[in-house]
Motif scaffolding. Structure first.
Motif, PDB file in Angstrom:
ATOM      1  N   ILE A  87      97.218  24.710  50.170  1.00 11.31           N
ATOM      2  CA  ILE A  87      98.401  24.095  49.576  1.00 11.31           C
ATOM      3  C   ILE A  87      99.635  24.823  50.089  1.00 11.31           C
ATOM      4  N   ALA A  88     100.403  24.150  50.943  1.00  7.55           N
ATOM      5  CA  ALA A  88     101.625  24.738  51.489  1.00  7.55           C
ATOM      6  C   ALA A  88     102.797  24.469  50.539  1.00  7.55           C
ATOM      7  N   ASN A  89     103.910  25.122  50.811  1.00 11.37           N
ATOM      8  CA  ASN A  89     105.046  25.058  49.888  1.00 11.37           C
ATOM      9  C   ASN A  89     106.100  24.043  50.327  1.00 11.37           C
ATOM     10  N   GLY A  90     105.623  22.892  50.823  1.00 18.09           N
ATOM     11  CA  GLY A  90     106.530  21.796  51.142  1.00 18.09           C
ATOM     12  C   GLY A  90     106.587  20.834  49.964  1.00 18.09           C
ATOM     13  N   THR A  91     106.601  19.535  50.260  1.00 17.28           N
ATOM     14  CA  THR A  91     106.621  18.530  49.196  1.00 17.28           C
ATOM     15  C   THR A  91     105.216  18.341  48.640  1.00 17.28           C
ATOM     16  N   PHE A  92     105.044  18.652  47.379  1.00 17.23           N
ATOM     17  CA  PHE A  92     103.729  18.558  46.749  1.00 17.23           C
ATOM     18  C   PHE A  92     103.393  17.088  46.502  1.00 17.23           C
ATOM     19  N   PRO A  93     102.144  16.674  46.758  1.00 18.43           N
ATOM     20  CA  PRO A  93     101.780  15.260  46.596  1.00 18.43           C
ATOM     21  C   PRO A  93     101.850  14.788  45.148  1.00 18.43           C
ATOM     22  N   LYS A  94     102.138  13.487  45.000  1.00 21.41           N
ATOM     23  CA  LYS A  94     102.188  12.867  43.674  1.00 21.41           C
ATOM     24  C   LYS A  94     101.092  11.824  43.484  1.00 21.41           C
ATOM     25  N   LYS A  95     100.514  11.353  44.583  1.00 22.50           N
ATOM     26  CA  LYS A  95      99.494  10.311  44.494  1.00 22.50           C
ATOM     27  C   LYS A  95      98.302  10.806  43.670  1.00 22.50           C
ATOM     28  N   LYS A  96      97.855   9.947  42.768  1.00 22.69           N
ATOM     29  CA  LYS A  96      96.785  10.332  41.855  1.00 22.69           C
ATOM     30  C   LYS A  96      95.502  10.685  42.593  1.00 22.69           C
ATOM     31  N   PHE A  97      95.178   9.943  43.662  1.00 19.88           N
ATOM     32  CA  PHE A  97      93.918  10.209  44.357  1.00 19.88           C
ATOM     33  C   PHE A  97      93.945  11.568  45.057  1.00 19.88           C
ATOM     34  N   ILE A 120      93.272  27.613  48.500  1.00 19.72           N
ATOM     35  CA  ILE A 120      94.148  28.689  48.977  1.00 19.72           C
ATOM     36  C   ILE A 120      95.586  28.188  48.862  1.00 19.72           C
ATOM     37  N   VAL A 121      96.404  28.919  48.143  1.00 21.51           N
ATOM     38  CA  VAL A 121      97.780  28.488  47.887  1.00 21.51           C
ATOM     39  C   VAL A 121      98.759  29.380  48.641  1.00 21.51           C
ATOM     40  N   CYS A 122      99.711  28.748  49.308  1.00 22.69           N
ATOM     41  CA  CYS A 122     100.743  29.492  50.025  1.00 22.69           C
ATOM     42  C   CYS A 122     101.881  29.854  49.072  1.00 22.69           C
ATOM     43  N   ASP A 123     101.928  31.110  48.713  1.00 24.62           N
ATOM     44  CA  ASP A 123     103.089  31.688  48.050  1.00 24.62           C
ATOM     45  C   ASP A 123     103.632  30.841  46.891  1.00 24.62           C
ATOM     46  N   GLY A 124     104.860  30.318  47.041  1.00 23.26           N
ATOM     47  CA  GLY A 124     105.548  29.623  45.956  1.00 23.26           C
ATOM     48  C   GLY A 124     104.941  28.307  45.529  1.00 23.26           C
ATOM     49  N   ALA A 125     104.000  27.762  46.311  1.00 24.26           N
ATOM     50  CA  ALA A 125     103.358  26.498  45.935  1.00 24.26           C
ATOM     51  C   ALA A 125     102.514  26.639  44.677  1.00 24.26           C
ATOM     52  N   ILE A 126     102.289  27.866  44.240  1.00 27.17           N
ATOM     53  CA  ILE A 126     101.493  28.085  43.029  1.00 27.17           C
ATOM     54  C   ILE A 126     102.144  27.432  41.810  1.00 27.17           C
ATOM     55  N   LYS A 127     103.450  27.207  41.853  1.00 25.81           N
ATOM     56  CA  LYS A 127     104.121  26.587  40.697  1.00 25.81           C
ATOM     57  C   LYS A 127     103.571  25.194  40.419  1.00 25.81           C
ATOM     58  N   HIS A 128     103.200  24.459  41.470  1.00 23.74           N
ATOM     59  CA  HIS A 128     102.642  23.119  41.287  1.00 23.74           C
ATOM     60  C   HIS A 128     101.208  23.194  40.756  1.00 23.74           C
ATOM     61  N   ILE A 129     100.450  24.110  41.305  1.00 20.93           N
ATOM     62  CA  ILE A 129      99.054  24.276  40.896  1.00 20.93           C
ATOM     63  C   ILE A 129      98.978  24.727  39.441  1.00 20.93           C
ATOM     64  N   ASP A 130      99.861  25.634  39.073  1.00 17.70           N
ATOM     65  CA  ASP A 130      99.897  26.137  37.695  1.00 17.70           C
ATOM     66  C   ASP A 130     100.280  25.024  36.720  1.00 17.70           C
ATOM     67  N   PRO A 149     102.709  40.542  54.699  1.00 16.90           N
ATOM     68  CA  PRO A 149     104.143  40.557  54.979  1.00 16.90           C
ATOM     69  C   PRO A 149     104.535  40.134  56.389  1.00 16.90           C
ATOM     70  N   ASP A 150     103.584  39.917  57.274  1.00 18.56           N
ATOM     71  CA  ASP A 150     103.855  39.609  58.683  1.00 18.56           C
ATOM     72  C   ASP A 150     104.842  38.450  58.827  1.00 18.56           C
ATOM     73  N   GLN A 151     106.022  38.716  59.370  1.00 28.27           N
ATOM     74  CA  GLN A 151     107.049  37.690  59.544  1.00 28.27           C
ATOM     75  C   GLN A 151     106.896  36.918  60.857  1.00 28.27           C
ATOM     76  N   MET A 152     105.931  37.298  61.676  1.00 25.98           N
ATOM     77  CA  MET A 152     105.689  36.590  62.936  1.00 25.98           C
ATOM     78  C   MET A 152     104.735  35.417  62.739  1.00 25.98           C
ATOM     79  N   SER A 153     104.241  35.241  61.523  1.00 24.90           N
ATOM     80  CA  SER A 153     103.322  34.150  61.202  1.00 24.90           C
ATOM     81  C   SER A 153     103.777  33.508  59.902  1.00 24.90           C
ATOM     82  N   ASN A 154     103.711  32.171  59.817  1.00 24.80           N
ATOM     83  CA  ASN A 154     104.123  31.544  58.565  1.00 24.80           C
ATOM     84  C   ASN A 154     102.978  31.548  57.554  1.00 24.80           C
ATOM     85  N   ASP A 155     103.292  31.193  56.313  1.00 23.99           N
ATOM     86  CA  ASP A 155     102.288  31.277  55.246  1.00 23.99           C
ATOM     87  C   ASP A 155     101.128  30.314  55.467  1.00 23.99           C
ATOM     88  N   LEU A 156     101.399  29.169  56.104  1.00 26.26           N
ATOM     89  CA  LEU A 156     100.319  28.222  56.381  1.00 26.26           C
ATOM     90  C   LEU A 156      99.289  28.850  57.317  1.00 26.26           C
TER      91      LEU A 156
END
Length: 206
Positions: free
Chosen positions: A6-16, A28-38, A70-77
């Motif tokens: 789960i990346a921290n872009g636009t979280f899906p809304k579709k029920k399926f 596996i949740v990327c950083d701030g995307a945990i707010k949607h999962i929670d 913390p590696d800034q040379m790689s994104n969270d995804l």
């Protein structure tokens, strides 16, 4: 084994898609995307990233699940993908990797071409459709009437198709827009090329 990222872009809304995520075997949740999962009370197995966008209260709540990278040379995804790969997962579904910033969206989609070299299958899904990398020649499942877009990053490749409304006949694709907005005529379509290659396929949900 399959893992959901789960990346921290636009979280899906579709029920399926939400139901699919609720039944995911490993999340596996990327950083701030945990707010949607929670918010949806979905089980999470790992939260990974540099922790620059996660709420302090959620960080405290899920501290046992957090893997700080913390590696800034790689994104969270990428951190999430390679972490899952090291755990032995070889199939991945990615959600929340598009939307919001366009540069992040393009970057995340392009990473599929890199990730596919290390795993058996990987699909990026949103409320609108899904991206998948295929190796030619191939038979691709679809739905009659489904919009299909094909992307090739090598203009030397010549592509032919079967069961698409606008057939490709030994066609090279000099632009990303060269083979977008096609349509499946059957529940499968076929692609072959003048030499084996990887193509990025987008299938819009009906």
């Amino acid at each position: 084994m399959k893992a959901y990222i789960i990346a921290n872009g636009t979280f899906p809304k579709k029920k399926f898609l939400i139901n699919e995520l609720k039944n995911a075997p490993f999340v596996i949740v990327c950083d701030g995307a945990i707010k949607h999962i929670d918010r949806l009370n979905i089980r999470v197995d790992v939260i990974i990233g540099d922790l620059d966008s996660i709420d302090k209260k959620l960080k405290e709540k899920y501290f046992k699940k957090i893997v700080y990278v913390p590696d800034q040379m790689s994104n969270d995804l990428s951190k999430a993908f390679y972490y899952g790969l090291n755990l032995g997962f070889d199939e991945f579904i990615i959600l929340g990797a598009t939307g919001k910033r366009e540069d992040h969206t393009l970057g995340n989609i392009s990473l599929l071409l890199l990730y596919t070299k290390s795993c058996k299958n990987i699909i990026m899904k949103s409320d609108y459709g899904e991206f998948e990398v295929v190796k030619t020649p191939c038979k691709i499942s679809s739905v009659k009437g489904q919009q299909i877009s094909i992307f090739c990053f090598d203009s030397r490749i010549k592509i032919s198709s079967k069961n698409l409304k606008y057939p490709l006949k030994e066609l090279s694709l000099p632009l990303l827009a060269s083979a977008t907005l096609n349509e499946a005529l059957e529940d499968n379509f076929y692609i072959r090329t003048n030499k084996i290659c990887e193509l990025l396929i987008y299938k819009k949900y009906l």
